[in-house]
Design a protein around this motif. Structure first.
Motif, PDB file in Angstrom:
ATOM      1  N   GLN A 105      17.662  17.661  11.158  1.00 24.55           N
ATOM      2  CA  GLN A 105      17.775  17.785   9.700  1.00 24.55           C
ATOM      3  C   GLN A 105      16.396  18.086   9.140  1.00 24.55           C
ATOM      4  OE1 GLN A 105      19.457  14.041   8.587  1.00 24.55           O
ATOM      5  NE2 GLN A 105      17.626  12.877   9.020  1.00 24.55           N
ATOM      6  N   PRO A 106      16.339  18.572   7.910  1.00 26.07           N
ATOM      7  CA  PRO A 106      15.028  18.925   7.342  1.00 26.07           C
ATOM      8  C   PRO A 106      14.098  17.716   7.246  1.00 26.07           C
ATOM      9  CG  PRO A 106      16.822  19.746   5.964  1.00 26.07           C
ATOM     10  CD  PRO A 106      17.438  18.846   6.987  1.00 26.07           C
ATOM     11  N   LEU A 107      12.836  17.944   7.495  1.00 24.19           N
ATOM     12  CA  LEU A 107      11.817  16.924   7.306  1.00 24.19           C
ATOM     13  C   LEU A 107      11.780  16.577   5.820  1.00 24.19           C
ATOM     14  CD1 LEU A 107       9.383  15.260   8.305  1.00 24.19           C
ATOM     15  CD2 LEU A 107       7.989  17.318   8.030  1.00 24.19           C
ATOM     16  N   THR A 108      11.901  15.294   5.506  1.00 22.39           N
ATOM     17  CA  THR A 108      11.953  14.862   4.109  1.00 22.39           C
ATOM     18  C   THR A 108      10.978  13.717   3.886  1.00 22.39           C
ATOM     19  OG1 THR A 108      14.295  15.463   4.000  1.00 22.39           O
ATOM     20  CG2 THR A 108      13.461  14.046   2.250  1.00 22.39           C
ATOM     21  N   PHE A 109      10.045  13.917   2.972  1.00 22.36           N
ATOM     22  CA  PHE A 109       9.099  12.877   2.596  1.00 22.36           C
ATOM     23  C   PHE A 109       9.660  12.104   1.409  1.00 22.36           C
ATOM     24  CE2 PHE A 109       6.504  16.013   4.773  1.00 22.36           C
ATOM     25  CZ  PHE A 109       5.748  15.210   5.611  1.00 22.36           C
ATOM     26  N   LEU A 110       9.287  10.833   1.314  1.00 20.41           N
ATOM     27  CA  LEU A 110       9.778   9.975   0.241  1.00 20.41           C
ATOM     28  C   LEU A 110       8.770   9.890  -0.891  1.00 20.41           C
ATOM     29  CD1 LEU A 110      11.299   7.064   2.354  1.00 20.41           C
ATOM     30  CD2 LEU A 110      12.478   9.008   1.310  1.00 20.41           C
ATOM     31  N   GLY A 111       9.176  10.337  -2.056  1.00 14.45           N
ATOM     32  CA  GLY A 111       8.466  10.123  -3.306  1.00 14.45           C
ATOM     33  C   GLY A 111       6.977  10.340  -3.322  1.00 14.45           C
ATOM     34  N   GLY A 112       6.349   9.576  -4.205  1.00 11.28           N
ATOM     35  CA  GLY A 112       4.919   9.694  -4.393  1.00 11.28           C
ATOM     36  C   GLY A 112       4.141   9.044  -3.259  1.00 11.28           C
ATOM     37  N   LEU A 113       2.916   9.485  -3.100  1.00  7.72           N
ATOM     38  CA  LEU A 113       2.021   8.989  -2.058  1.00  7.72           C
ATOM     39  C   LEU A 113       0.924   8.163  -2.726  1.00  7.72           C
ATOM     40  CD1 LEU A 113       1.014   9.001   0.886  1.00  7.72           C
ATOM     41  CD2 LEU A 113      -0.158  11.130   0.356  1.00  7.72           C
ATOM     42  N   ASP A 114       0.861   6.878  -2.402  1.00  4.74           N
ATOM     43  CA  ASP A 114      -0.112   5.965  -2.991  1.00  4.74           C
ATOM     44  C   ASP A 114      -1.508   6.295  -2.470  1.00  4.74           C
ATOM     45  OD1 ASP A 114      -1.661   3.839  -3.899  1.00  4.74           O
ATOM     46  OD2 ASP A 114      -0.153   2.322  -3.415  1.00  4.74           O
ATOM     47  N   LEU A 115      -2.346   6.794  -3.337  1.00  8.92           N
ATOM     48  CA  LEU A 115      -3.704   7.186  -2.945  1.00  8.92           C
ATOM     49  C   LEU A 115      -4.685   6.024  -2.946  1.00  8.92           C
ATOM     50  CD1 LEU A 115      -3.919  10.564  -4.901  1.00  8.92           C
ATOM     51  CD2 LEU A 115      -3.426  10.221  -2.465  1.00  8.92           C
ATOM     52  N   THR A 116      -4.210   4.823  -3.332  1.00  8.40           N
ATOM     53  CA  THR A 116      -5.087   3.648  -3.333  1.00  8.40           C
ATOM     54  C   THR A 116      -4.991   2.871  -2.026  1.00  8.40           C
ATOM     55  OG1 THR A 116      -3.441   2.165  -4.334  1.00  8.40           O
ATOM     56  CG2 THR A 116      -4.834   3.454  -5.841  1.00  8.40           C
ATOM     57  N   ARG A 117      -3.995   3.168  -1.212  1.00 10.85           N
ATOM     58  CA  ARG A 117      -3.837   2.508   0.089  1.00 10.85           C
ATOM     59  C   ARG A 117      -4.600   3.318   1.136  1.00 10.85           C
ATOM     60  NH1 ARG A 117       1.650  -0.591   0.370  1.00 10.85           N
ATOM     61  NH2 ARG A 117       0.297  -1.675   1.811  1.00 10.85           N
ATOM     62  N   PRO A 118      -4.927   2.717   2.266  1.00  8.49           N
ATOM     63  CA  PRO A 118      -5.790   3.388   3.250  1.00  8.49           C
ATOM     64  C   PRO A 118      -5.311   4.777   3.697  1.00  8.49           C
ATOM     65  CG  PRO A 118      -5.622   1.065   3.776  1.00  8.49           C
ATOM     66  CD  PRO A 118      -4.661   1.318   2.641  1.00  8.49           C
ATOM     67  N   GLN A 119      -4.020   4.936   4.017  1.00  9.77           N
ATOM     68  CA  GLN A 119      -3.548   6.238   4.497  1.00  9.77           C
ATOM     69  C   GLN A 119      -3.630   7.301   3.402  1.00  9.77           C
ATOM     70  OE1 GLN A 119      -1.882   3.362   4.689  1.00  9.77           O
ATOM     71  NE2 GLN A 119      -1.393   2.980   6.828  1.00  9.77           N
ATOM     72  N   GLY A 120      -3.196   6.953   2.195  1.00 13.50           N
ATOM     73  CA  GLY A 120      -3.253   7.896   1.079  1.00 13.50           C
ATOM     74  C   GLY A 120      -4.682   8.234   0.688  1.00 13.50           C
ATOM     75  N   ALA A 121      -5.534   7.211   0.671  1.00 12.11           N
ATOM     76  CA  ALA A 121      -6.947   7.436   0.335  1.00 12.11           C
ATOM     77  C   ALA A 121      -7.597   8.341   1.385  1.00 12.11           C
ATOM     78  CB  ALA A 121      -7.690   6.112   0.225  1.00 12.11           C
ATOM     79  N   GLY A 122      -7.228   8.145   2.654  1.00 14.27           N
ATOM     80  CA  GLY A 122      -7.765   8.992   3.721  1.00 14.27           C
ATOM     81  C   GLY A 122      -7.324  10.436   3.577  1.00 14.27           C
ATOM     82  N   LEU A 123      -6.062  10.639   3.227  1.00 18.14           N
ATOM     83  CA  LEU A 123      -5.560  11.997   3.022  1.00 18.14           C
ATOM     84  C   LEU A 123      -6.272  12.654   1.838  1.00 18.14           C
ATOM     85  CD1 LEU A 123      -3.651  14.291   3.760  1.00 18.14           C
ATOM     86  CD2 LEU A 123      -1.917  13.205   2.300  1.00 18.14           C
ATOM     87  N   ARG A 124      -6.457  11.914   0.752  1.00 24.11           N
ATOM     88  CA  ARG A 124      -7.178  12.463  -0.409  1.00 24.11           C
ATOM     89  C   ARG A 124      -8.600  12.858  -0.022  1.00 24.11           C
ATOM     90  NH1 ARG A 124     -10.429  12.163  -4.675  1.00 24.11           N
ATOM     91  NH2 ARG A 124      -9.618  12.639  -6.738  1.00 24.11           N
TER      92      ARG A 124
END
Length: 185
Positions: free
Chosen positions: A148-167
Motif C-alpha cells: 500500500q502507499p507509504l503514508t506519514f501521519l500528520g505534523g512532525l514535531d520539530l521540538t523532539r529529537p528526531q524532528g529537530a534533527g530533520l530540521r
C-alpha cells in the motif's frame, strides 16, 4: 547583509510577483497544478519562490506575503515536507487536519487530497521528495514491495529529537546551497 541575503536560497529565485495568476502558474511548474487564492479583503499578494532542483529531491522557499488558500488535490508524484520559518499553516491531507508552525512541520502524502491555508506571515522551506524514489528505497530496505502507499501521519514535531534533527539537516542543505557548496543531487 541585505534583506535579500537573509532569505533562504536567495541565489535561486524563480520569481517574485504580485500577480496571482503568474504565481499560481510558476509554482505549478515546479510542483503541480493547484488552486491558489488570497483570503481577506485588501489582501495583497507578494509571492516569491526560490528553487534549487535535484533529481530525487529539491529545496524550495516560498512566501506568498498574504493569507492564501492552496489546494492542489493529490500531489501524486511527490511527498512534500514543509518547514515553517515563521507564521502558521492550516493543513488538511486526507483525513489529517492540523496546524504547522515553527515547531511543527507538515509532511504531505501524495496519494491523499491536500488543502492548506497559509497565513500572511507564513514563510516556508519545502523539500520536494520524489515518490517513486522514496517508496522504492523503502521497498529495497524491507526486501519486499510495498503493498500500500507509504503514508506519514500528520505534523512532525520539530521540538523532539528526531524532528529537530530533520530540521537541522534540511537547513544545513539550504545553507550549503546558499554557500555555493550544495551536497544534494
Amino acid at each position: 547583509m541585505t534583506a535579500e541575503q537573509t532569505v533562504p536560497l536567495a541565489g535561486h529565485m524563480l520569481f517574485r510577483s504580485r500577480d496571482l495568476d503568474e504565481a499560481r502558474d510558476r509554482v505549478a511548474r515546479v510542483f503541480c497544478p493547484h488552486r491558489l487564492e488570497t483570503i481577506g479583503r485588501g489582501s495583497r499578494l507578494d509571492a516569491r519562490h526560490h528553487h534549487y532542483p535535484g533529481e530525487r529531491l529539491s529545496l524550495n522557499y516560498i512566501d506568498y506575503g498574504a493569507k492564501a488558500l492552496i489546494a492542489p488535490g493529490e500531489l501524486r508524484d511527490f511527498f512534500l515536507l514543509q518547514i515553517p520559518l515563521s507564521g502558521n499553516a492550516a493543513i488538511v491531507n486526507g483525513r489529517q487536519d492540523y496546524c504547522s508552525h515553527a515547531g511543527r512541520a507538515a509532511l504531505l502524502n501524495p496519494h491523499l487530497p491536500t488543502r492548506m491555508i497559509w497565513d500572511e506571515k507564513c514563510r516556508q522551506v519545502l523539500v520536494w521528495i520524489d515518490r517513486q524514489a522514496l517508496e522504492g528505497f523503502l521497498a529495497d530496505q524491507r526486501g519486499t514491495p510495498l503493498r500500500q502507499p507509504l503514508t506519514f501521519l500528520g505534523g512532525l514535531d520539530l521540538t523532539r529529537p528526531q524532528g529537530a534533527g530533520l530540521r537541522r539537516l534540511v537547513m544545513h542543505l539550504v545553507a550549503e546551497v546558499d554557500a555555493g557548496t550544495p551536497s544534494i543531487g
